[in-house]
Design a protein around this motif. Structure first.
Motif, PDB file in Angstrom:
ATOM      1  N   THR A  49     -81.859  14.138 -45.132  1.00  0.00           N
ATOM      2  CA  THR A  49     -80.722  13.473 -45.777  1.00  0.00           C
ATOM      3  C   THR A  49     -80.491  14.143 -47.124  1.00  0.00           C
ATOM      4  O   THR A  49     -81.420  14.693 -47.721  1.00  0.00           O
ATOM      5  N   TRP A  50     -79.268  14.097 -47.558  1.00  0.00           N
ATOM      6  CA  TRP A  50     -78.929  14.710 -48.851  1.00  0.00           C
ATOM      7  C   TRP A  50     -78.251  13.679 -49.736  1.00  0.00           C
ATOM      8  O   TRP A  50     -77.413  12.902 -49.271  1.00  0.00           O
ATOM      9  N   GLY A  51     -78.634  13.682 -51.024  1.00  0.00           N
ATOM     10  CA  GLY A  51     -77.956  12.806 -51.973  1.00  0.00           C
ATOM     11  C   GLY A  51     -78.419  11.365 -51.897  1.00  0.00           C
ATOM     12  O   GLY A  51     -77.717  10.461 -52.339  1.00  0.00           O
ATOM     13  N   THR A  52     -79.608  11.156 -51.356  1.00  0.00           N
ATOM     14  CA  THR A  52     -80.129   9.789 -51.262  1.00  0.00           C
ATOM     15  C   THR A  52     -81.254   9.612 -52.283  1.00  0.00           C
ATOM     16  O   THR A  52     -81.885  10.582 -52.693  1.00  0.00           O
ATOM     17  N   THR A  53     -81.519   8.391 -52.643  1.00  0.00           N
ATOM     18  CA  THR A  53     -82.729   8.126 -53.421  1.00  0.00           C
ATOM     19  C   THR A  53     -83.878   8.081 -52.424  1.00  0.00           C
ATOM     20  O   THR A  53     -83.642   7.991 -51.201  1.00  0.00           O
ATOM     21  N   ALA A  54     -85.101   8.113 -52.920  1.00  0.00           N
ATOM     22  CA  ALA A  54     -86.251   8.098 -52.009  1.00  0.00           C
ATOM     23  C   ALA A  54     -86.227   6.847 -51.130  1.00  0.00           C
ATOM     24  O   ALA A  54     -86.526   6.899 -49.939  1.00  0.00           O
ATOM     25  N   SER A  55     -85.828   5.703 -51.702  1.00  0.00           N
ATOM     26  CA  SER A  55     -85.876   4.477 -50.890  1.00  0.00           C
ATOM     27  C   SER A  55     -84.711   4.438 -49.891  1.00  0.00           C
ATOM     28  O   SER A  55     -84.874   3.948 -48.776  1.00  0.00           O
ATOM     29  N   GLU A  56     -83.547   4.980 -50.277  1.00  0.00           N
ATOM     30  CA  GLU A  56     -82.442   5.058 -49.298  1.00  0.00           C
ATOM     31  C   GLU A  56     -82.855   5.955 -48.133  1.00  0.00           C
ATOM     32  O   GLU A  56     -82.599   5.662 -46.970  1.00  0.00           O
ATOM     33  N   ASP A  57     -83.513   7.063 -48.485  1.00  0.00           N
ATOM     34  CA  ASP A  57     -83.957   7.991 -47.435  1.00  0.00           C
ATOM     35  C   ASP A  57     -84.980   7.318 -46.518  1.00  0.00           C
ATOM     36  O   ASP A  57     -84.879   7.396 -45.295  1.00  0.00           O
ATOM     37  N   ASP A  58     -85.958   6.623 -47.117  1.00  0.00           N
ATOM     38  CA  ASP A  58     -86.984   5.910 -46.327  1.00  0.00           C
ATOM     39  C   ASP A  58     -86.341   4.948 -45.349  1.00  0.00           C
ATOM     40  O   ASP A  58     -86.687   4.909 -44.163  1.00  0.00           O
ATOM     41  N   ASN A  59     -85.396   4.183 -45.884  1.00  0.00           N
ATOM     42  CA  ASN A  59     -84.701   3.202 -45.055  1.00  0.00           C
ATOM     43  C   ASN A  59     -83.968   3.905 -43.909  1.00  0.00           C
ATOM     44  O   ASN A  59     -84.040   3.498 -42.743  1.00  0.00           O
ATOM     45  N   GLY A  60     -83.275   5.011 -44.239  1.00  0.00           N
ATOM     46  CA  GLY A  60     -82.537   5.777 -43.228  1.00  0.00           C
ATOM     47  C   GLY A  60     -83.461   6.323 -42.156  1.00  0.00           C
ATOM     48  O   GLY A  60     -83.181   6.211 -40.960  1.00  0.00           O
ATOM     49  N   VAL A  61     -84.578   6.902 -42.582  1.00  0.00           N
ATOM     50  CA  VAL A  61     -85.528   7.489 -41.624  1.00  0.00           C
ATOM     51  C   VAL A  61     -86.054   6.396 -40.685  1.00  0.00           C
ATOM     52  O   VAL A  61     -86.152   6.593 -39.471  1.00  0.00           O
ATOM     53  N   ASN A  62     -86.353   5.218 -41.240  1.00  0.00           N
ATOM     54  CA  ASN A  62     -86.837   4.123 -40.393  1.00  0.00           C
ATOM     55  C   ASN A  62     -85.791   3.701 -39.373  1.00  0.00           C
ATOM     56  O   ASN A  62     -86.106   3.436 -38.210  1.00  0.00           O
ATOM     57  N   LEU A  63     -84.527   3.676 -39.809  1.00  0.00           N
ATOM     58  CA  LEU A  63     -83.453   3.316 -38.871  1.00  0.00           C
ATOM     59  C   LEU A  63     -83.373   4.330 -37.735  1.00  0.00           C
ATOM     60  O   LEU A  63     -83.240   3.970 -36.560  1.00  0.00           O
ATOM     61  N   VAL A  64     -83.450   5.626 -38.095  1.00  0.00           N
ATOM     62  CA  VAL A  64     -83.345   6.690 -37.084  1.00  0.00           C
ATOM     63  C   VAL A  64     -84.447   6.530 -36.035  1.00  0.00           C
ATOM     64  O   VAL A  64     -84.178   6.509 -34.827  1.00  0.00           O
ATOM     65  N   PHE A  65     -85.699   6.381 -36.502  1.00  0.00           N
ATOM     66  CA  PHE A  65     -86.786   6.310 -35.526  1.00  0.00           C
ATOM     67  C   PHE A  65     -86.768   4.994 -34.754  1.00  0.00           C
ATOM     68  O   PHE A  65     -87.163   4.954 -33.587  1.00  0.00           O
ATOM     69  N   ALA A  66     -86.276   3.938 -35.383  1.00  0.00           N
ATOM     70  CA  ALA A  66     -86.176   2.663 -34.652  1.00  0.00           C
ATOM     71  C   ALA A  66     -85.187   2.831 -33.493  1.00  0.00           C
ATOM     72  O   ALA A  66     -85.447   2.383 -32.368  1.00  0.00           O
ATOM     73  N   LYS A  67     -84.055   3.479 -33.743  1.00  0.00           N
ATOM     74  CA  LYS A  67     -83.054   3.679 -32.682  1.00  0.00           C
ATOM     75  C   LYS A  67     -83.620   4.558 -31.568  1.00  0.00           C
ATOM     76  O   LYS A  67     -83.488   4.247 -30.384  1.00  0.00           O
TER      77      LYS A  67
END
Ligand code: AMP
Ligand code: MG
Length: 351
Positions: A49-67
């Motif tokens: 991801t680009w332009g995210t904070t570490a916590s936004e990125d963490d949240n995004g990564v968790n969403l991706v793997f959950a899906k």
């Protein structure tokens, strides 16, 4: 008077310029590239991801793997409790209520089956098992007895409807009546693409507009790297660590590459690989060794790359040219290479 004024403003401007530079430079928490790699769907999945904070990125990564894990849990033939496995092992004639996602993926697979005149077929589960590719472990692969392949082809040819009857369940849901035996489902050529579409949609919904997800030969892209395009490579089909082509991409796009180098074993002097030709019951010998497809949706890119691989150069080109919004890059074992005019990518010199 004027000189004095300038003398005062020049250092001030310099200070201001320095401040601007410092402020821009000091904002890495929102400009950084975050990359996470984990194993999912039997392959390494890399999320950037680009332009995210570490916590936004963490949240995004968790969403991706959950899906991705959620799709795998119902679509994988390797998981005994998955819906696909349970349907595969059910008695002929059993009626199943099937969820919306199942209907979406299977209908998309059947559409590509129709478009490719049967080159793509989500009903190869039993055949893939015969070849030892059904359980995801290439070492167990073996050439099956000719009689077994012939028996599979015979049964299949008698049931061109694919063995599935779409029926209405008692509570109004979509349901299917299962044809059984030779039609074991294998969604390995399409489910990953579908999961990646869902993963990217959930990233966008969470506010992440710039991302790249790569899972084996499939990738999906959104936005850019802070104004710089995402740079992606396409693997050389015969030289393991080499890139054959590269592309610089900004904006939404999915790309899938199918190759005979992904999973194979050598026998009788031939490469016995995991993309089977449903018409022969054997590994595809169309001559193509790598096919990349670019489309808006990963589900289509994934299935079409497998379909075109089986169709071969002439029919594959024709299918790509016929479909709107579909671009392709094809490599033949005889050295012939082709890409459609809209395909985003360049051959690498000397590749
Ligand atoms: P891909 O690597 O995306 O080309 O997909 C290959 C996977 O799709 C295999 O591992 C099988 O699970 C499945 N598959 C193999 N041959 C076919 C085919 N002709 N049609 C549909 N799925 C296939
Ligand atoms: Mg595919």
């Amino acid at each position: 008077m004027r000189g004095l004024h300038l003398k005062k403003t020049i250092p001030l401007l310099m200070l201001l310029a320095f401040l601007c530079f410092w402020l821009v430079w000091k904002r890495p928490s929102h400009q950084e590239l975050h990359t996470t790699t984990r194993l999912a769907m039997g392959t390494l999945v890399k999320v950037s991801t680009w332009g995210t904070t570490a916590s936004e990125d963490d949240n995004g990564v968790n969403l991706v793997f959950a899906k991705i894990n959620a799709v795998e849990s119902w679509a994988s033939k390797q998981i005994p409790s998955s819906l696909v496995s349970r349907i595969n092992h059910a008695q002929k004639g059993t009626v199943w209520d099937v969820p919306e996602e199942w209907v979406t993926v299977v209908k998309a697979a059947l559409e590509i089956r129709h478009l490719s005149d049967g080159a793509f077929d989500p009903g190869l589960g039993y055949l893939l098992d015969l070849w030892g590719f059904g359980n995801g472990v290439a070492e167990e692969a073996k050439i099956p007895e000719t009689e077994k392949i012939s028996a599979w082809l015979d049964t299949r040819n008698k049931q061109p409807d694919f063995g599935i009857q779409w029926v209405q369940s008692t509570h109004g849901n979509q349901a299917i009546q299962w044809g059984g035996f030779s039609y074991e489902l294998d969604l390995g050529g399409i489910a990953k693409g579908y999961a990646m579409d869902l993963a990217m949609e959930s990233l966008k919904r969470s506010g992440i507009a710039n991302a790249l997800i790569v899972a084996g030969g499939d990738m999906i892209i959104a936005g850019s790297k802070g104004g710089t395009p995402w740079r992606i490579g396409i693997q050389h089909p015969r030289e393991h660590d080499k890139v054959m082509a590269f592309a610089e991409i900004t904006g939404d796009m999915a790309m899938s590459t199918s190759g005979d180098y992904e999973r194979f074993f050598m026998a009788h002097g031939e490469r016995q690989h995991h993309i089977l030709d449903p018409k022969t019951g054997r590994p595809s010998r169309s001559g193509l060794i790598s096919v990349s497809i670019q489309t808006a949706k990963s589900i289509q890119a994934d299935a079409l790359s497998t379909a075109v691989f089986v169709l071969g150069m002439a029919k594959g080109k024709a299918l790509i040219e016929k479909l709107d919004g579909v671009e392709g890059m094809l490599v033949h074992e005889n050295g012939e290479r082709w890409k459609s005019p809209g395909f985003k990518g360049q051959w690498l010199e000397g590749s």
